[in-house]
Scaffold this active site. Sequence first.
Site, PDB file in Angstrom:
ATOM      1  N   ASP A  16      -1.287  -3.574  26.714  1.00 21.27           N
ATOM      2  CA  ASP A  16      -0.537  -4.485  27.585  1.00 21.27           C
ATOM      3  C   ASP A  16       0.563  -3.766  28.363  1.00 21.27           C
ATOM      4  O   ASP A  16       1.712  -4.189  28.371  1.00 21.27           O
ATOM      5  CB  ASP A  16       0.057  -5.585  26.687  1.00 21.27           C
ATOM      6  CG  ASP A  16       0.765  -6.673  27.462  1.00 21.27           C
ATOM      7  OD1 ASP A  16       0.282  -7.023  28.545  1.00 21.27           O
ATOM      8  OD2 ASP A  16       1.808  -7.153  26.979  1.00 21.27           O
TER       9      ASP A  16
ATOM     10  N   GLU B 175      -1.000  -1.658  16.715  1.00 22.85           N
ATOM     11  CA  GLU B 175      -2.036  -2.686  16.641  1.00 22.85           C
ATOM     12  C   GLU B 175      -3.453  -2.125  16.589  1.00 22.85           C
ATOM     13  O   GLU B 175      -4.327  -2.543  17.365  1.00 22.85           O
ATOM     14  CB  GLU B 175      -1.860  -3.697  17.779  1.00 22.85           C
ATOM     15  CG  GLU B 175      -0.499  -4.352  17.716  1.00 22.85           C
ATOM     16  CD  GLU B 175      -0.401  -5.668  18.474  1.00 22.85           C
ATOM     17  OE1 GLU B 175      -1.346  -6.024  19.171  1.00 22.85           O
ATOM     18  OE2 GLU B 175       0.639  -6.342  18.318  1.00 22.85           O
TER      19      GLU B 175
ATOM     20  N   TYR C  94       3.712 -13.044  17.006  1.00 26.28           N
ATOM     21  CA  TYR C  94       4.315 -13.857  18.062  1.00 26.28           C
ATOM     22  C   TYR C  94       4.250 -15.333  17.729  1.00 26.28           C
ATOM     23  O   TYR C  94       3.519 -16.093  18.361  1.00 26.28           O
ATOM     24  CB  TYR C  94       3.655 -13.520  19.399  1.00 26.28           C
ATOM     25  CG  TYR C  94       4.071 -12.143  19.861  1.00 26.28           C
ATOM     26  CD1 TYR C  94       5.209 -11.978  20.633  1.00 26.28           C
ATOM     27  CD2 TYR C  94       3.378 -11.011  19.454  1.00 26.28           C
ATOM     28  CE1 TYR C  94       5.643 -10.721  21.025  1.00 26.28           C
ATOM     29  CE2 TYR C  94       3.799  -9.748  19.834  1.00 26.28           C
ATOM     30  CZ  TYR C  94       4.935  -9.610  20.614  1.00 26.28           C
ATOM     31  OH  TYR C  94       5.364  -8.371  20.982  1.00 26.28           O
TER      32      TYR C  94
ATOM     33  N   GLU D 174       7.564  -6.376  16.040  1.00 26.69           N
ATOM     34  CA  GLU D 174       7.520  -7.091  17.324  1.00 26.69           C
ATOM     35  C   GLU D 174       7.607  -8.589  17.082  1.00 26.69           C
ATOM     36  O   GLU D 174       6.915  -9.116  16.201  1.00 26.69           O
ATOM     37  CB  GLU D 174       6.208  -6.820  18.083  1.00 26.69           C
ATOM     38  CG  GLU D 174       6.102  -5.451  18.695  1.00 26.69           C
ATOM     39  CD  GLU D 174       4.835  -5.254  19.528  1.00 26.69           C
ATOM     40  OE1 GLU D 174       4.264  -6.262  19.993  1.00 26.69           O
ATOM     41  OE2 GLU D 174       4.440  -4.090  19.692  1.00 26.69           O
TER      42      GLU D 174
HETATM   43  C1  GCB Z   1       1.744  -6.854  21.246  1.00 28.42           C
HETATM   44  C2  GCB Z   1       1.634  -5.454  21.709  1.00 28.42           C
HETATM   45  C3  GCB Z   1       2.480  -5.197  22.942  1.00 28.42           C
HETATM   46  C4  GCB Z   1       2.374  -6.371  23.897  1.00 28.42           C
HETATM   47  C5  GCB Z   1       2.890  -7.610  23.207  1.00 28.42           C
HETATM   48  C6  GCB Z   1       2.799  -8.831  24.110  1.00 28.42           C
HETATM   49  O1  GCB Z   1       1.448  -7.188  20.142  1.00 28.42           O
HETATM   50  O2  GCB Z   1       1.932  -4.510  20.721  1.00 28.42           O
HETATM   51  O3  GCB Z   1       2.050  -4.006  23.535  1.00 28.42           O
HETATM   52  O4  GCB Z   1       3.070  -6.155  25.090  1.00 28.42           O
HETATM   53  O5  GCB Z   1       2.126  -7.850  22.075  1.00 28.42           O
HETATM   54  O6  GCB Z   1       3.781  -9.186  24.732  1.00 28.42           O
HETATM   55  O7  GCB Z   1       1.721  -9.402  24.197  1.00 28.42           O
END
Ligand code: GCB
Length: 666
Positions: free
Chosen positions: A215, A465, A518, A554
């Site tokens: 990403d 990841e 997330y 994250e």
């Molecule tokens: C993740 C990735 C990161 C992305 C992020 C996202 O898990 O490690 O590279 O930018 O999510 O914002 O989707």
Amino acid sequence: MGIMGLWRFLKSLSFFSLVTGLYVLHFSLALILVNKEVPQTRGMLYPRESETREVRSLDGIWNFVRSDQANPTQGVRDEWYTKDLSQSRPTIPMPVPASYNDITTDNLRDHVGTVWYDRKFFVPRSWSKNQRIWLRFGSVHYEAFVWINGQKVVKHEIGHLPFEAEVTDILNYGAENRITVMCDNALIQTTVPQGKITEVPNDNGMTIIQSYTFDFFNYAGIHRSVHLYTTPRTFIEEVEVTTALSENNSVGEVFYSVSVNGSAANEAINVLNIQANLYDKEGAKVANTTSDGKLDGCLKLTGVKPWWPYLMHPEPGYLYELEIKLLAANEELLDVYRLKVGLRTLSWNKSQFLINGKPVYFRGFGRHEDSDIRGKGLDNALMVRDFNLLKWIGANAYRTSHYPYSEESMQFADQHGIMIIDECPSVDTENYSQELLGKHKSSLEQLIHRDRNHPSVVMWSIANEPRTASMNADSYFELVANFTRSLDKTRPITAAIAVPYTQDKSGRHLDIISFNRYNAWYSNTGRLDMVTQNVIDEATAWNKQYNKPVIMSEYGADTLEGLHMTPAYVWSEEFQEEVFARHFKAFDQLRKKGWFIGEFVWNFADFKTAQSYTRVGGNKKGVFTRSRQPKAAAHLLRKRYFALGRDLDQCQFPEDLFTYIADLIS
Ligand code: GCB
């Protein structure tokens, strides 16, 4: 063979093959992974001037040509490197260092395949005398082929890492020289990181498309500085430093080990001596030794000032200067190299990570090297601004997600006491193969070789990841982790994992478990009431499964600056603040359990990604905008990070942390 087939075929050719026409194919059908040797990096000390060395920058405006996408090796076949590029194709100006993607107004941004750079430079007559000349690139993404005056000097694969070559016998002294670079940004299943190239129909026929699952935008070009530097004929090729502290941190030891390159080294290595001097910040000599025919030794000092992270001590990031002098048997000074050294110890166990014997709680960010126009090009103004913001917000750490960052930023982190989880460029690792394993290991070897002397580097991250639910992941990550450990036993190993803990096969090979999740964003979107307990449950499950310290590496929410909505709604500034606050609540409960050792927001700043309908101008999970201004959540995070600093390490609050509202509120 279609364009696709041709591309894959050409990607598998070695540099030698491309130039001579002797084609060598590398097969990569590996279901059983074997632990093969990878090439060992040599030399590559950061270029520094001294009384025995000169450094010259080749940064500036170079000439640039983009190859035809359907014919990426034409320039090699037609030997564009034997004359000025402008004689083969019309050139455009291109800044170095910078990504080339966002410089022009046409579709260079999405170009797939090779591009060419060249420039002229003078080498002074004085450089011909009794010394050696090296050409060094801070990084070129992804693959680089370099010629000087039409002669091949070096090829390097994997971006974000330095490479160099001796050019002593190729240069014209007291005359003009030409450097030519071909850079290939194509990512396939055996590059690090991985990508896919496909040939698809468009309105005019067929076109080549680069896709990737990671990403961030696949910026390419000469990303970091290009240097020429001189060394004496016999010179200090490598310096490796480790440090130790006595139990009360008052007595320090600096162990150094030097490699020498040169004829004197080969003929009479046992009569070369190393004189090592250690200076404090004020320039006073605090320790010195002269080795007796050996290339390693130890400097001992009392009353040492250890290297401490930012806010963990009133004087963080304390650095000594180590001066290494290479002396011939007759005491003649052959070479001098100086580097900064921080004295600190690291240790870890099943629940803690300690620095100088004191438990650490990480509060930081995942970041990117990314900015408008420059892309991933080194930019000192941006780097200094970013460190100012890191300190303003009270962070003590970041992860170099998802690739090695510039050497200049590593030096800056040393100076400012910012701890780094140093990540190799393996992102979303999948389709495990022997060839991929070799390159993945090589990326770690190059990274550790480059960064092993930085006190700021406290952990290696071997992937972000990776698809660790798959069968092959177990043996693959066992090999990668053991290889990393074989190169450096002084730092723990982690990987940022995203598969559910029930499916993961990599955690048992790591020292510290990091997980990315997330809540309220990719899962249960908008449900702020489904964050805190989920975070607590998942962190606890990871800990239970592996009995190791756990970091949330994250979490976050995309946020469009200036979008306000109450009650909080996805993409609004209020929503980002709420998501953070729900996580903080979980973190505070987890901290009490003893094994939860850190929280890293995704992301420090907004950054560019490939085009997608889920991204508005890129990923907007930044706490700062892409132009490095705070969103509302930055002020919230700042209060938390300083509160943690005060609670854990008794740091002072900055005067402006709380805005005056009324003397009724304290
Ligand atoms: C993740 C990735 C990161 C992305 C992020 C996202 O898990 O490690 O590279 O930018 O999510 O914002 O989707």
